[in-house]
Design a protein around this motif. Structure first.
Motif, PDB file in Angstrom:
ATOM      1  N   GLY A  21       0.788  -1.226   0.000  1.00 28.60           N
ATOM      2  CA  GLY A  21       0.000   0.000   0.000  1.00 28.60           C
ATOM      3  C   GLY A  21       0.816   1.270   0.000  1.00 28.60           C
ATOM      4  O   GLY A  21       0.261   2.359   0.171  1.00 28.60           O
ATOM      5  N   LEU A  22       2.134   1.172  -0.178  1.00 23.45           N
ATOM      6  CA  LEU A  22       2.958   2.375  -0.216  1.00 23.45           C
ATOM      7  C   LEU A  22       2.665   3.165  -1.488  1.00 23.45           C
ATOM      8  O   LEU A  22       2.523   2.591  -2.570  1.00 23.45           O
ATOM      9  N   SER A  23       2.592   4.461  -1.353  1.00 20.00           N
ATOM     10  CA  SER A  23       2.369   5.321  -2.516  1.00 20.00           C
ATOM     11  C   SER A  23       3.669   5.438  -3.304  1.00 20.00           C
ATOM     12  O   SER A  23       4.750   5.097  -2.817  1.00 20.00           O
ATOM     13  N   GLU A  24       3.555   5.946  -4.522  1.00 21.57           N
ATOM     14  CA  GLU A  24       4.750   6.121  -5.356  1.00 21.57           C
ATOM     15  C   GLU A  24       5.719   7.109  -4.711  1.00 21.57           C
ATOM     16  O   GLU A  24       6.938   6.944  -4.800  1.00 21.57           O
ATOM     17  N   THR A  25       5.175   8.117  -4.058  1.00 20.54           N
ATOM     18  CA  THR A  25       6.031   9.102  -3.369  1.00 20.54           C
ATOM     19  C   THR A  25       6.778   8.452  -2.219  1.00 20.54           C
ATOM     20  O   THR A  25       7.968   8.728  -1.998  1.00 20.54           O
ATOM     21  N   GLU A  33       6.984  -7.829   8.520  1.00 28.86           N
ATOM     22  CA  GLU A  33       6.060  -8.546   9.394  1.00 28.86           C
ATOM     23  C   GLU A  33       6.339  -8.236  10.858  1.00 28.86           C
ATOM     24  O   GLU A  33       5.424  -8.151  11.680  1.00 28.86           O
ATOM     25  N   PHE A  34       7.606  -8.029  11.191  1.00 30.78           N
ATOM     26  CA  PHE A  34       7.982  -7.637  12.555  1.00 30.78           C
ATOM     27  C   PHE A  34       7.377  -6.284  12.910  1.00 30.78           C
ATOM     28  O   PHE A  34       6.808  -6.100  13.989  1.00 30.78           O
ATOM     29  N   PHE A  35       7.477  -5.317  11.969  1.00 31.26           N
ATOM     30  CA  PHE A  35       6.902  -3.989  12.204  1.00 31.26           C
ATOM     31  C   PHE A  35       5.384  -4.057  12.306  1.00 31.26           C
ATOM     32  O   PHE A  35       4.765  -3.365  13.127  1.00 31.26           O
ATOM     33  N   GLN A  36       4.780  -4.885  11.474  1.00 31.16           N
ATOM     34  CA  GLN A  36       3.320  -5.026  11.496  1.00 31.16           C
ATOM     35  C   GLN A  36       2.839  -5.603  12.817  1.00 31.16           C
ATOM     36  O   GLN A  36       1.804  -5.199  13.348  1.00 31.16           O
ATOM     37  N   GLU A  37       3.593  -6.534  13.371  1.00 32.74           N
ATOM     38  CA  GLU A  37       3.235  -7.117  14.661  1.00 32.74           C
ATOM     39  C   GLU A  37       3.311  -6.074  15.782  1.00 32.74           C
ATOM     40  O   GLU A  37       2.589  -6.163  16.776  1.00 32.74           O
ATOM     41  N   LEU A  38       4.178  -5.082  15.615  1.00 35.22           N
ATOM     42  CA  LEU A  38       4.276  -4.003  16.602  1.00 35.22           C
ATOM     43  C   LEU A  38       3.098  -3.041  16.513  1.00 35.22           C
ATOM     44  O   LEU A  38       2.824  -2.301  17.454  1.00 35.22           O
ATOM     45  N   GLY A  51      -0.964  -0.132   7.593  1.00 36.12           N
ATOM     46  CA  GLY A  51      -1.623   0.890   6.775  1.00 36.12           C
ATOM     47  C   GLY A  51      -0.729   2.082   6.489  1.00 36.12           C
ATOM     48  O   GLY A  51       0.458   1.945   6.169  1.00 36.12           O
ATOM     49  N   SER A  52      -1.282   3.263   6.641  1.00 35.40           N
ATOM     50  CA  SER A  52      -0.547   4.494   6.334  1.00 35.40           C
ATOM     51  C   SER A  52       0.643   4.697   7.264  1.00 35.40           C
ATOM     52  O   SER A  52       1.648   5.304   6.879  1.00 35.40           O
ATOM     53  N   HIS A  53       0.541   4.190   8.493  1.00 33.33           N
ATOM     54  CA  HIS A  53       1.653   4.320   9.441  1.00 33.33           C
ATOM     55  C   HIS A  53       2.877   3.545   8.956  1.00 33.33           C
ATOM     56  O   HIS A  53       4.017   3.997   9.111  1.00 33.33           O
ATOM     57  N   LEU A  54       2.631   2.374   8.383  1.00 40.10           N
ATOM     58  CA  LEU A  54       3.737   1.579   7.855  1.00 40.10           C
ATOM     59  C   LEU A  54       4.407   2.299   6.695  1.00 40.10           C
ATOM     60  O   LEU A  54       5.638   2.384   6.631  1.00 40.10           O
ATOM     61  N   GLY A  55       3.598   2.841   5.778  1.00 38.67           N
ATOM     62  CA  GLY A  55       4.155   3.563   4.639  1.00 38.67           C
ATOM     63  C   GLY A  55       4.973   4.763   5.067  1.00 38.67           C
ATOM     64  O   GLY A  55       6.061   5.022   4.540  1.00 38.67           O
ATOM     65  N   LYS A  56       4.466   5.499   6.058  1.00 36.81           N
ATOM     66  CA  LYS A  56       5.181   6.676   6.544  1.00 36.81           C
ATOM     67  C   LYS A  56       6.498   6.282   7.182  1.00 36.81           C
ATOM     68  O   LYS A  56       7.527   6.929   6.979  1.00 36.81           O
ATOM     69  N   ILE A 115       8.343   3.516   6.681  1.00 32.83           N
ATOM     70  CA  ILE A 115       9.310   3.016   5.699  1.00 32.83           C
ATOM     71  C   ILE A 115       9.877   4.152   4.858  1.00 32.83           C
ATOM     72  O   ILE A 115      11.078   4.215   4.586  1.00 32.83           O
ATOM     73  N   SER A 116       9.023   5.078   4.435  1.00 36.15           N
ATOM     74  CA  SER A 116       9.494   6.162   3.567  1.00 36.15           C
ATOM     75  C   SER A 116      10.469   7.086   4.279  1.00 36.15           C
ATOM     76  O   SER A 116      11.368   7.649   3.654  1.00 36.15           O
ATOM     77  N   ASN A 117      10.303   7.239   5.590  1.00 36.27           N
ATOM     78  CA  ASN A 117      11.185   8.122   6.351  1.00 36.27           C
ATOM     79  C   ASN A 117      12.359   7.400   6.982  1.00 36.27           C
ATOM     80  O   ASN A 117      13.333   8.041   7.409  1.00 36.27           O
ATOM     81  N   ASN A 118      12.252   6.064   7.066  1.00 40.17           N
ATOM     82  CA  ASN A 118      13.256   5.317   7.810  1.00 40.17           C
ATOM     83  C   ASN A 118      13.641   4.018   7.109  1.00 40.17           C
ATOM     84  O   ASN A 118      13.775   2.976   7.744  1.00 40.17           O
ATOM     85  N   SER A 119      13.814   4.079   5.811  1.00 39.15           N
ATOM     86  CA  SER A 119      14.084   2.850   5.053  1.00 39.15           C
ATOM     87  C   SER A 119      15.411   2.202   5.424  1.00 39.15           C
ATOM     88  O   SER A 119      15.642   1.033   5.119  1.00 39.15           O
ATOM     89  N   LYS A 120      16.292   2.937   6.121  1.00 36.64           N
ATOM     90  CA  LYS A 120      17.557   2.335   6.549  1.00 36.64           C
ATOM     91  C   LYS A 120      17.327   1.180   7.521  1.00 36.64           C
ATOM     92  O   LYS A 120      18.176   0.306   7.674  1.00 36.64           O
ATOM     93  N   LEU A 121      16.162   1.207   8.198  1.00 41.26           N
ATOM     94  CA  LEU A 121      15.836   0.100   9.098  1.00 41.26           C
ATOM     95  C   LEU A 121      15.787  -1.223   8.347  1.00 41.26           C
ATOM     96  O   LEU A 121      16.057  -2.276   8.923  1.00 41.26           O
ATOM     97  N   LEU A 122      15.423  -1.177   7.073  1.00 44.75           N
ATOM     98  CA  LEU A 122      15.297  -2.403   6.290  1.00 44.75           C
ATOM     99  C   LEU A 122      16.646  -2.994   5.919  1.00 44.75           C
ATOM    100  O   LEU A 122      16.714  -4.097   5.378  1.00 44.75           O
ATOM    101  N   SER A 123      17.717  -2.255   6.191  1.00 46.31           N
ATOM    102  CA  SER A 123      19.061  -2.769   5.935  1.00 46.31           C
ATOM    103  C   SER A 123      19.722  -3.268   7.214  1.00 46.31           C
ATOM    104  O   SER A 123      20.854  -3.749   7.181  1.00 46.31           O
ATOM    105  N   CYS A 124      19.015  -3.117   8.355  1.00 44.57           N
ATOM    106  CA  CYS A 124      19.551  -3.598   9.628  1.00 44.57           C
ATOM    107  C   CYS A 124      19.274  -5.085   9.797  1.00 44.57           C
ATOM    108  O   CYS A 124      18.311  -5.612   9.248  1.00 44.57           O
ATOM    109  N   SER A 125      20.088  -5.713  10.593  1.00 36.90           N
ATOM    110  CA  SER A 125      19.865  -7.125  10.897  1.00 36.90           C
ATOM    111  C   SER A 125      18.645  -7.261  11.801  1.00 36.90           C
ATOM    112  O   SER A 125      18.536  -6.572  12.819  1.00 36.90           O
ATOM    113  N   LEU A 126      17.744  -8.139  11.430  1.00 38.09           N
ATOM    114  CA  LEU A 126      16.533  -8.354  12.228  1.00 38.09           C
ATOM    115  C   LEU A 126      16.881  -8.956  13.582  1.00 38.09           C
ATOM    116  O   LEU A 126      16.399  -8.480  14.624  1.00 38.09           O
ATOM    117  N   GLN A 127      17.722  -9.977  13.587  1.00 42.05           N
ATOM    118  CA  GLN A 127      18.031 -10.695  14.818  1.00 42.05           C
ATOM    119  C   GLN A 127      19.052  -9.973  15.700  1.00 42.05           C
ATOM    120  O   GLN A 127      18.957 -10.016  16.927  1.00 42.05           O
TER     121      GLN A 127
END
Length: 393
Positions: free
Chosen positions: A84-88, A114-119, A123-128, A130-142
């Motif tokens: 559901g992330l917008s193009e922007t 899925e970890f973020f969703q469980e927290l 919806g829009s909160h997830l998109g916001k 990720i768009s502002n903090n995409s560096k989190l997706l490069s961190c080690s989950l464990q």
């Protein structure tokens, strides 16, 4: 003496042939590495699919080795769109962390999402987030996301539905992306040794999260500095002092002390006010100047009253101080206050509901005039309905 030509000959004689192992140090000292050229395939993809400018697309592409396939970028973008992330938001995510385009969706991205969703990030909160903090997706989950997030959850007391945690994650990805578990735990131990525990530790995390990722030596210096200002670690004000001093340079703090001295306070009196209410010093020099001028010159409040109750300097002039002052002036002029009037400094400590009840609602014939003085033409709708019900009864 050797000639320049003979020296050059000796150097080139040492350059290895195809049959010998190359001397990489020698090559690097004699030649410059060519600038990596933009990857045309990747550049076109960034421009056509994500609407990057040509200049920005070329700049991003030079960070990666030439690619032969766009399979991974395609799958990542498709996955983001399915969330559901917008193009922007997708554009912003890639701009902050281009590496995510080459992540494995199933092995790397999905488990983190899925970890973020469980927290509760949906919806829009997830998109916001990720768009502002995409560096989190490069961190080690464990090794990073799970342990650091758990530490934060343990600090944030009374955090219903993880709202404070989500706010923290959304505002500052670097907070989790940068520190490691040991850094967080070490700084928490230092703060707890100062008596900052429970709700105070939670407040500090929400107000000044940067303190929790400081180098240990800098945090100890900060604690010492606040202690030297006369705040005891046993005082609940120590937390607020730490909060304020962490974002004020010594020069800025000294200028604010000088401002108080310009209004007739001694340094000791100004420090006494800081010790009682550190948050006053969070105001800008201009804001402090306006407040001091109003209390001391406009309404001629005694200097001793401010020293005893410096909290009034933290209130907004426009939203609280001046409106209440106007109401009190009307009540005085009409001699409507039969009981002994509390000090104006004390009146400023009342909540809005308490103030309206004590100094507006009880004067039925003058309610409208008092409300106009308090809120101007913007009457408080909830209070208006309350006063109407009172008249009916």
């Amino acid at each position: 003496m050797q000639t320049l030509k003979s020296l050059q000959l000796r150097v080139f004689q040492r350059i290895p042939t195809k049959a010998t192992k190359p001397n990489l140090f020698l090559f690097s000292s004699l030649t410059k590495s060519p600038t990596q050229t933009p990857n045309t395939l990747f550049v076109n993809y960034l421009i056509q699919t994500l609407n990057f400018s040509k200049t920005e697309a070329q700049s991003i592409s030079t960070r990666f080795s030439p690619i032969k396939s766009l399979e991974k970028p395609h799958s990542v973008i498709h996955y983001f769109r399915s969330l559901g992330l917008s193009e922007t938001e997708i554009l912003s995510s890639v701009r902050l962390e281009p590496r995510i385009l080459f992540s494995d969706v199933d092995k790397t991205l999905k488990p983190k999402i899925e970890f973020f969703q469980e927290l509760g990030l949906v919806g829009s909160h997830l998109g916001k987030c990720i768009s502002n903090n995409s560096k989190l997706l490069s961190c080690s989950l464990q090794k990073s996301l799970i342990p650091c997030t758990q530490i934060l959850k343990n600090i944030l007391v009374d955090d219903r539905n993880n709202q404070d945690l989500i706010r923290l994650l959304t505002k500052c990805s670097w907070f989790i992306a940068k520190p490691n578990k040991s850094r967080l735990l070490s700084n928490i131990a230092i703060l707890e040794s100062c008596g900052i525990v429970g709700s105070q530790l939670s407040f500090l995390l929400k107000a000044r999260h940067g303190i929790f990722v400081m180098e240990e030596s800098k945090l100890r210096d900060l604690v010492s500095r606040v202690s030297d200002m006369g705040l005891s670690v046993n005082s609940r004000m120590f937390t607020y002092g730490l909060c304020i001093v962490s974002c004020l340079s010594k020069g800025t703090f000294e200028r604010k002390l000088e401002l108080f001295r310009s209004f007739g306070f001694t340094k000791q009196e100004a420090m006494e006010m800081f010790q009682k209410q550190p948050m006053v010093f969070s105001k800008s020099e201009e804001q402090l100047k306006l407040r001091l001028d109003f209390f001391l010159n406009k309404i001629e409040l005694k200097k001793e009253s401010l020293i005893r109750g410096p909290r009034c300097l933290s209130h907004s002039l426009e939203e609280r101080v001046i409106p209440r002052y106007r109401v009190m002036q009307i009540l005085k002029s009409k001699r409507l206050l039969k009981e002994k009037e509390p000090s104006f400094v004390h009146i400023l400590t009342f909540s809005e509901g308490e103030f309206l009840e004590k100094f507006v609602a009880k004067f039925g014939d003058d309610v409208e005039e008092l409300l106009v003085a308090y809120k101007g033409h913007l009457l408080d709708s909830s209070f208006s309905s309350f006063s109407t019900d009172e008249k009916k009864s």
